[in-house]
Design a protein around this motif. Structure first.
Motif, PDB file in Angstrom:
ATOM      1  N   LEU A 107      -3.803 -11.748  59.778  1.00 48.17           N
ATOM      2  CA  LEU A 107      -3.856 -13.268  60.354  1.00 48.17           C
ATOM      3  C   LEU A 107      -3.560 -13.084  61.829  1.00 48.17           C
ATOM      4  O   LEU A 107      -4.153 -13.749  62.536  1.00 48.17           O
ATOM      5  CB  LEU A 107      -3.215 -14.145  59.602  1.00 48.17           C
ATOM      6  CG  LEU A 107      -3.363 -15.866  59.986  1.00 48.17           C
ATOM      7  CD1 LEU A 107      -4.741 -16.244  59.922  1.00 48.17           C
ATOM      8  CD2 LEU A 107      -2.509 -16.607  59.018  1.00 48.17           C
ATOM      9  N   PRO A 108      -2.079 -12.758  62.131  1.00 47.78           N
ATOM     10  CA  PRO A 108      -1.890 -12.889  63.549  1.00 47.78           C
ATOM     11  C   PRO A 108      -2.677 -12.130  64.513  1.00 47.78           C
ATOM     12  O   PRO A 108      -3.111 -12.631  65.685  1.00 47.78           O
ATOM     13  CB  PRO A 108      -0.302 -12.164  63.540  1.00 47.78           C
ATOM     14  CG  PRO A 108       0.106 -12.399  62.221  1.00 47.78           C
ATOM     15  CD  PRO A 108      -1.207 -12.185  61.181  1.00 47.78           C
ATOM     16  N   VAL A 109      -3.266 -10.794  64.126  1.00 46.13           N
ATOM     17  CA  VAL A 109      -4.073  -9.970  64.791  1.00 46.13           C
ATOM     18  C   VAL A 109      -5.528 -10.881  64.836  1.00 46.13           C
ATOM     19  O   VAL A 109      -5.936 -10.936  66.135  1.00 46.13           O
ATOM     20  CB  VAL A 109      -4.319  -8.850  64.336  1.00 46.13           C
ATOM     21  CG1 VAL A 109      -4.989  -7.880  65.409  1.00 46.13           C
ATOM     22  CG2 VAL A 109      -2.830  -7.925  64.424  1.00 46.13           C
ATOM     23  N   PHE A 110      -5.958 -11.434  63.977  1.00 44.16           N
ATOM     24  CA  PHE A 110      -7.279 -12.029  64.089  1.00 44.16           C
ATOM     25  C   PHE A 110      -7.197 -13.192  64.761  1.00 44.16           C
ATOM     26  O   PHE A 110      -8.050 -13.672  65.572  1.00 44.16           O
ATOM     27  CB  PHE A 110      -7.576 -12.355  62.511  1.00 44.16           C
ATOM     28  CG  PHE A 110      -9.082 -12.964  62.611  1.00 44.16           C
ATOM     29  CD1 PHE A 110     -10.046 -12.230  62.935  1.00 44.16           C
ATOM     30  CD2 PHE A 110      -9.097 -14.409  62.132  1.00 44.16           C
ATOM     31  CE1 PHE A 110     -11.609 -12.743  63.000  1.00 44.16           C
ATOM     32  CE2 PHE A 110     -10.265 -14.844  62.045  1.00 44.16           C
ATOM     33  CZ  PHE A 110     -11.639 -14.269  62.460  1.00 44.16           C
ATOM     34  N   ILE A 111      -6.135 -13.945  64.913  1.00 45.28           N
ATOM     35  CA  ILE A 111      -6.009 -15.176  65.820  1.00 45.28           C
ATOM     36  C   ILE A 111      -6.135 -14.811  67.196  1.00 45.28           C
ATOM     37  O   ILE A 111      -6.921 -15.330  67.888  1.00 45.28           O
ATOM     38  CB  ILE A 111      -4.881 -15.766  65.411  1.00 45.28           C
ATOM     39  CG1 ILE A 111      -4.615 -16.674  64.319  1.00 45.28           C
ATOM     40  CG2 ILE A 111      -4.497 -17.071  66.688  1.00 45.28           C
ATOM     41  CD1 ILE A 111      -3.274 -17.095  63.743  1.00 45.28           C
ATOM     42  N   ILE A 112      -5.477 -13.550  67.449  1.00 46.73           N
ATOM     43  CA  ILE A 112      -5.674 -13.159  69.106  1.00 46.73           C
ATOM     44  C   ILE A 112      -7.067 -12.669  69.432  1.00 46.73           C
ATOM     45  O   ILE A 112      -7.779 -13.172  70.458  1.00 46.73           O
ATOM     46  CB  ILE A 112      -4.826 -11.837  69.263  1.00 46.73           C
ATOM     47  CG1 ILE A 112      -3.267 -12.387  69.007  1.00 46.73           C
ATOM     48  CG2 ILE A 112      -4.810 -11.420  70.787  1.00 46.73           C
ATOM     49  CD1 ILE A 112      -2.643 -13.667  69.979  1.00 46.73           C
ATOM     50  N   ALA A 136     -17.003 -10.376  62.247  1.00 49.63           N
ATOM     51  CA  ALA A 136     -16.804  -9.653  61.068  1.00 49.63           C
ATOM     52  C   ALA A 136     -16.099  -8.126  61.766  1.00 49.63           C
ATOM     53  O   ALA A 136     -15.157  -7.784  60.957  1.00 49.63           O
ATOM     54  CB  ALA A 136     -17.849  -9.255  60.455  1.00 49.63           C
ATOM     55  N   ILE A 137     -16.385  -7.718  62.638  1.00 49.48           N
ATOM     56  CA  ILE A 137     -15.449  -6.462  63.181  1.00 49.48           C
ATOM     57  C   ILE A 137     -14.251  -6.995  63.835  1.00 49.48           C
ATOM     58  O   ILE A 137     -13.561  -6.027  63.290  1.00 49.48           O
ATOM     59  CB  ILE A 137     -16.388  -5.936  64.458  1.00 49.48           C
ATOM     60  CG1 ILE A 137     -17.738  -5.383  63.996  1.00 49.48           C
ATOM     61  CG2 ILE A 137     -15.659  -5.044  65.228  1.00 49.48           C
ATOM     62  CD1 ILE A 137     -17.896  -4.466  63.411  1.00 49.48           C
ATOM     63  N   ALA A 138     -14.107  -7.923  64.164  1.00 47.48           N
ATOM     64  CA  ALA A 138     -12.670  -8.357  64.587  1.00 47.48           C
ATOM     65  C   ALA A 138     -11.823  -8.411  63.440  1.00 47.48           C
ATOM     66  O   ALA A 138     -10.614  -8.129  63.234  1.00 47.48           O
ATOM     67  CB  ALA A 138     -12.558  -9.817  65.327  1.00 47.48           C
ATOM     68  N   LEU A 139     -12.404  -9.242  62.349  1.00 46.95           N
ATOM     69  CA  LEU A 139     -11.369  -9.448  61.072  1.00 46.95           C
ATOM     70  C   LEU A 139     -11.402  -7.856  60.294  1.00 46.95           C
ATOM     71  O   LEU A 139     -10.268  -7.767  59.877  1.00 46.95           O
ATOM     72  CB  LEU A 139     -12.383 -10.243  60.182  1.00 46.95           C
ATOM     73  CG  LEU A 139     -11.515 -10.576  58.860  1.00 46.95           C
ATOM     74  CD1 LEU A 139     -10.327 -11.156  58.966  1.00 46.95           C
ATOM     75  CD2 LEU A 139     -12.568 -11.227  58.111  1.00 46.95           C
ATOM     76  N   GLY A 140     -12.385  -7.056  60.444  1.00 47.68           N
ATOM     77  CA  GLY A 140     -12.256  -5.867  59.870  1.00 47.68           C
ATOM     78  C   GLY A 140     -11.246  -4.806  60.545  1.00 47.68           C
ATOM     79  O   GLY A 140     -10.325  -4.104  59.893  1.00 47.68           O
ATOM     80  N   ILE A 141     -11.229  -4.977  61.899  1.00 45.40           N
ATOM     81  CA  ILE A 141     -10.242  -4.259  62.683  1.00 45.40           C
ATOM     82  C   ILE A 141      -8.690  -4.639  62.460  1.00 45.40           C
ATOM     83  O   ILE A 141      -7.960  -3.730  62.101  1.00 45.40           O
ATOM     84  CB  ILE A 141     -10.533  -4.174  64.207  1.00 45.40           C
ATOM     85  CG1 ILE A 141     -11.663  -3.522  64.670  1.00 45.40           C
ATOM     86  CG2 ILE A 141      -9.229  -3.549  65.042  1.00 45.40           C
ATOM     87  CD1 ILE A 141     -12.312  -3.701  66.045  1.00 45.40           C
ATOM     88  N   GLY A 142      -8.704  -5.914  62.352  1.00 43.82           N
ATOM     89  CA  GLY A 142      -7.296  -6.743  62.250  1.00 43.82           C
ATOM     90  C   GLY A 142      -6.839  -6.230  60.719  1.00 43.82           C
ATOM     91  O   GLY A 142      -5.510  -5.949  60.513  1.00 43.82           O
ATOM     92  N   PHE A 143      -7.691  -6.223  59.755  1.00 38.43           N
ATOM     93  CA  PHE A 143      -7.291  -5.903  58.356  1.00 38.43           C
ATOM     94  C   PHE A 143      -6.875  -4.574  58.023  1.00 38.43           C
ATOM     95  O   PHE A 143      -5.975  -4.287  57.381  1.00 38.43           O
ATOM     96  CB  PHE A 143      -8.437  -6.080  57.349  1.00 38.43           C
ATOM     97  CG  PHE A 143      -8.347  -6.242  56.089  1.00 38.43           C
ATOM     98  CD1 PHE A 143      -7.524  -7.508  55.361  1.00 38.43           C
ATOM     99  CD2 PHE A 143      -8.476  -5.314  55.305  1.00 38.43           C
ATOM    100  CE1 PHE A 143      -6.983  -7.322  54.129  1.00 38.43           C
ATOM    101  CE2 PHE A 143      -8.184  -5.310  53.964  1.00 38.43           C
ATOM    102  CZ  PHE A 143      -7.527  -6.190  53.351  1.00 38.43           C
ATOM    103  N   VAL A 144      -7.785  -3.600  58.846  1.00 41.61           N
ATOM    104  CA  VAL A 144      -7.309  -2.237  58.528  1.00 41.61           C
ATOM    105  C   VAL A 144      -5.671  -1.833  59.177  1.00 41.61           C
ATOM    106  O   VAL A 144      -5.184  -1.247  58.939  1.00 41.61           O
ATOM    107  CB  VAL A 144      -8.335  -1.221  59.300  1.00 41.61           C
ATOM    108  CG1 VAL A 144      -7.959   0.245  59.444  1.00 41.61           C
ATOM    109  CG2 VAL A 144      -9.689  -1.407  58.264  1.00 41.61           C
TER     110      VAL A 144
END
Length: 202
Positions: A107-112, A136-144
């Motif tokens: 979540l913190p990374v995805f907000i940025i 989706a790419i942004a969410l995937g990078i943050g999640f990984v």
């Protein structure tokens, strides 16, 4: 002190949109205000909408996000040959246990990332080919990246100095910087060739 902090927070939320709105009206007049709808929408999103939802999510963390982060972290540790299991948002690795809270998730990374994406989408809309895919790419990078960080903390939880390093600001900044480089690189890579900004693709 708490009253002062609340008033300061309220000022930081209200003053920027009002300041820019007033400046636009003074310079261009109220009749031409709609010419700046992208700028005003961006200010509204960054000052009101994103802080509101971020504050709400951190106060009321969704269980599925912390649980799924713990689950995938345990799977990654199991894949590496460690004995790992999950109970709720707790990850057990051998004799170690680590709690996954909302700050450890994507979540913190995805907000940025979302803020960066909104800047490009609002002010440079021609530079993004596919906004849903980019999101989706942004969410995937943050999640990984969040999963990798949780795995590291679960392994070193009994080594307090090392755990504090990865759990604290230094470790978080390393992963945040890595994520920004990856996502920024992706934004550059997918920009149309006629945008005036390009990198070589082999």
């Amino acid at each position: 002190l708490s009253i002062y902090q609340s008033e300061l927070k309220l000022i930081t939320l209200i003053v920027p949109p009002i300041f820019w709105l007033g400046l636009i009206i003074i310079v261009n007049g109220i009749q031409k205000i709609f010419r700046f709808w992208r700028f005003l929408l961006g200010i509204t999103i960054f000052c009101w909408i994103i802080p509101y939802f971020a504050s709400y999510w951190f106060r009321n963390p969704p269980f599925f996000l912390t649980h799924s982060s713990a689950l995938w972290s345990a799977y990654g540790l199991w894949y590496l040959g460690l004995s790992a299991k999950v109970e709720g948002n707790y990850v057990f690795v051998n004799d170690n246990v680590v709690e996954v809270n909302i700050a450890c998730t994507a979540l913190p990374v995805f907000i940025i990332f979302l803020s960066l994406l909104l800047v490009v989408a609002l002010y440079f809309p021609r530079l993004i080919k596919n906004i849903p895919l980019t999101t989706a790419i942004a969410l995937g990078i943050g999640f990984v990246l969040s999963i990798v960080r949780i795995m590291i903390m679960a392994v070193v939880v009994n080594d307090r100095p090392v755990f504090d390093y990865w759990h604290g600001g230094t470790g978080a900044n390393i992963f945040m910087s890595t994520g920004l480089l990856l996502f920024g690189g992706y934004l550059l890579w997918q920009m149309p060739a006629n945008s005036g900004i390009s990198i070589s693709k082999k």
